[in-house]
Design an enzyme around this catalytic site. Structure first.
Site, PDB file in Angstrom:
ATOM      1  N   SER A  81       0.876  -1.099  -0.092  1.00  0.00           N
ATOM      2  CA  SER A  81      -0.027  -0.010   0.003  1.00  0.00           C
ATOM      3  C   SER A  81       0.940   1.180   0.081  1.00  0.00           C
ATOM      4  O   SER A  81       1.648   1.469  -0.921  1.00  0.00           O
ATOM      5  CB  SER A  81      -0.898  -0.025   1.307  1.00  0.00           C
ATOM      6  N   ASP A 229      -5.933  -3.222  -2.580  1.00  0.00           N
ATOM      7  CA  ASP A 229      -4.802  -3.175  -1.541  1.00  0.00           C
ATOM      8  C   ASP A 229      -4.270  -4.237  -1.191  1.00  0.00           C
ATOM      9  O   ASP A 229      -4.804  -5.277  -0.719  1.00  0.00           O
ATOM     10  CB  ASP A 229      -5.455  -2.328  -0.344  1.00  0.00           C
TER      11      ASP A 229
END
Length: 413
Positions: A81, A229
């Protein structure tokens, strides 16, 4: 507690069995080590590891000159991320074939761009909140997409200046997808643009739209990616990085000779967290027992499921990796730096006000002054370690080990 104890026992057994496949001689333990840097996810809280990385790079420059960069010292840089975005910034080549960003520029990059990535108007807007609940993500991601594509251009993951490992999750295949420099060089279908990899690993559910892209191999075959993500697979990518190294060793492709998988005596691992909320203060069972699906997805301006997946997986990885190193009595070769006492706005992944970002900078700076902590394998909590000094002192020691390793390689080559 019994379940955790069982998991720890199994991890320890696996580690010991692997490490005993071939005894390690004194000569082997003195030979080359693999060096790994890992950076957690956490949105705007990426300012915290960014601050730590700037400090580490300055220590390396004190030892080896002002041109020293982190890619010169780490065999693998892993990031999830926001950590994946930092990874691309550290490892992507600029026009001079040197890193696009020095580590001490990461914080200023966040301070400049996060207010546009996470605009306050979307966070405090009633219509925007309703849209987020029923008809789309909290942020449209357009600024982030333009920023990342402009920054990384046509650079592919195979062109990274060191080996990168960046996890994401493919919602069509329902499995983790991990992008690595090694895979990018070996397989055209995995040689994605770094910009696509960064956007895929950052596509946090409820915050940003899922990211779709395609790659094409020399025969014209198309591979689709439908990514969200990387925190859904590994918010703390340390174990993913170690596993990727171990896979290379098992296949006989890793450049470090005579090294066994999971051999912690031959590893230097620095793992940086982006901070977690103070224990028992973010949510509580009395409230959560009344939540329906909507509240688990969106509660008090945040997403409990995203936070729980991220923080829970990060803690389990730290426990597992600590077990590997402590089982061989070389725990000082694994340094985990994490702030576990965030509260209020600082625990959020998307509050990008000037005040909150400056507070995150201060938290990163204060973290350097805190004592080295290590996970207690019984409780799973970080505890200060007597006699190992502050995190800043540990980073200085780590910098010396990294410098010695690099100089040794240059001498032997």
């Amino acid at each position: 507690m019994e379940k955790r104890a069982l998991i720890l026992a199994l991890n320890l057994l696996i580690t010991i069995q692997i490490s005993q496949l071939i005894p390690i001689s004194n000569a082997q333990t003195k030979s080359r080590k693999v060096t790994i840097l890992s950076i957690d996810g956490g949105g705007v809280r990426g300012i915290i590891p960014g601050t730590i990385l700037g400090h580490l790079e300055s220590k390396l420059q004190e030892l080896d000159g002002p041109n020293a960069r982190l890619v010169d010292y780490f065999d693998v840089i892993a990031g999830t991320s926001t950590g994946g975005l930092i990874t691309t910034m550290l490892a992507a080549p600029g026009p001079d074939n040197r890193p696009m960003y020095a580590a001490n520029n990461i914080t200023s990059f966040y301070l400049e761009n996060c207010p546009k990535i996470f605009p306050e108007s979307r966070r405090n807007n009633f219509v925007g909140t309703l849209t987020n609940l029923f008809a789309g993500p909290k942020y449209d991601g357009k600024y982030l997409k333009t920023l990342v594509e402009g920054l990384l251009g046509n650079i592919t993951v195979s062109q990274a200046l060191t080996n990168v490992v960046i996890p994401s999750f493919d919602i069509k295949r329902l499995q983790p997808t991990i992008f690595t420099t090694k895979d990018g060089k070996a397989n055209a279908s995995k040689n994605a643009l770094m910009s696509d990899v960064a956007l895929g690993t950052s596509a946090a559910p409820t915050y940003f739209p899922a990211h779709y892209f395609e790659t094409r191999d020399p025969q014209g075959n198309v591979r689709e990616f439908n990514l969200i993500d990387g925190a859904m697979a590994a918010n703390n990518p340390t174990l993913v990085a170690i596993t990727e190294v171990s896979k290379e060793i098992l296949s006989g492709k890793f450049e470090v000779a005579d090294m066994e998988p999971m051999d912690s005596t031959r590893m230097l691992v620095l793992s940086l967290g982006s901070g977690v909320a103070k224990m028992a203060e973010k949510y509580n069972a009395k409230d959560a027992s009344k939540w329906g699906v909507l509240s688990w997805v969106f509660y008090d301006g945040d997403s409990p499921l995203v936070n729980i997946y991220g923080d829970g997986s990060a803690d389990m990885v730290d426990i597992h990796v600590s077990t590997i190193f402590q089982s061989r009595r070389n725990e000082q070769n694994y340094l985990r730096i994490q702030e576990d006492n965030l509260a209020g706005d600082t625990s959020s992944v998307d509050i990008a006000t000037v005040k909150n970002m400056q507070t995150l900078v201060q938290i990163g700076q204060s973290l350097l002054k805190k004592p080295v902590s290590r996970v207690n394998l019984e409780t799973g909590r970080q505890e200060p370690v007597q006699g190992e000094g502050t995190n800043a002192e540990a980073l200085a020691r780590f910098a010396k080990l990294l410098s010695d390793e690099r100089n040794s390689r240059q001498t032997n080559n």
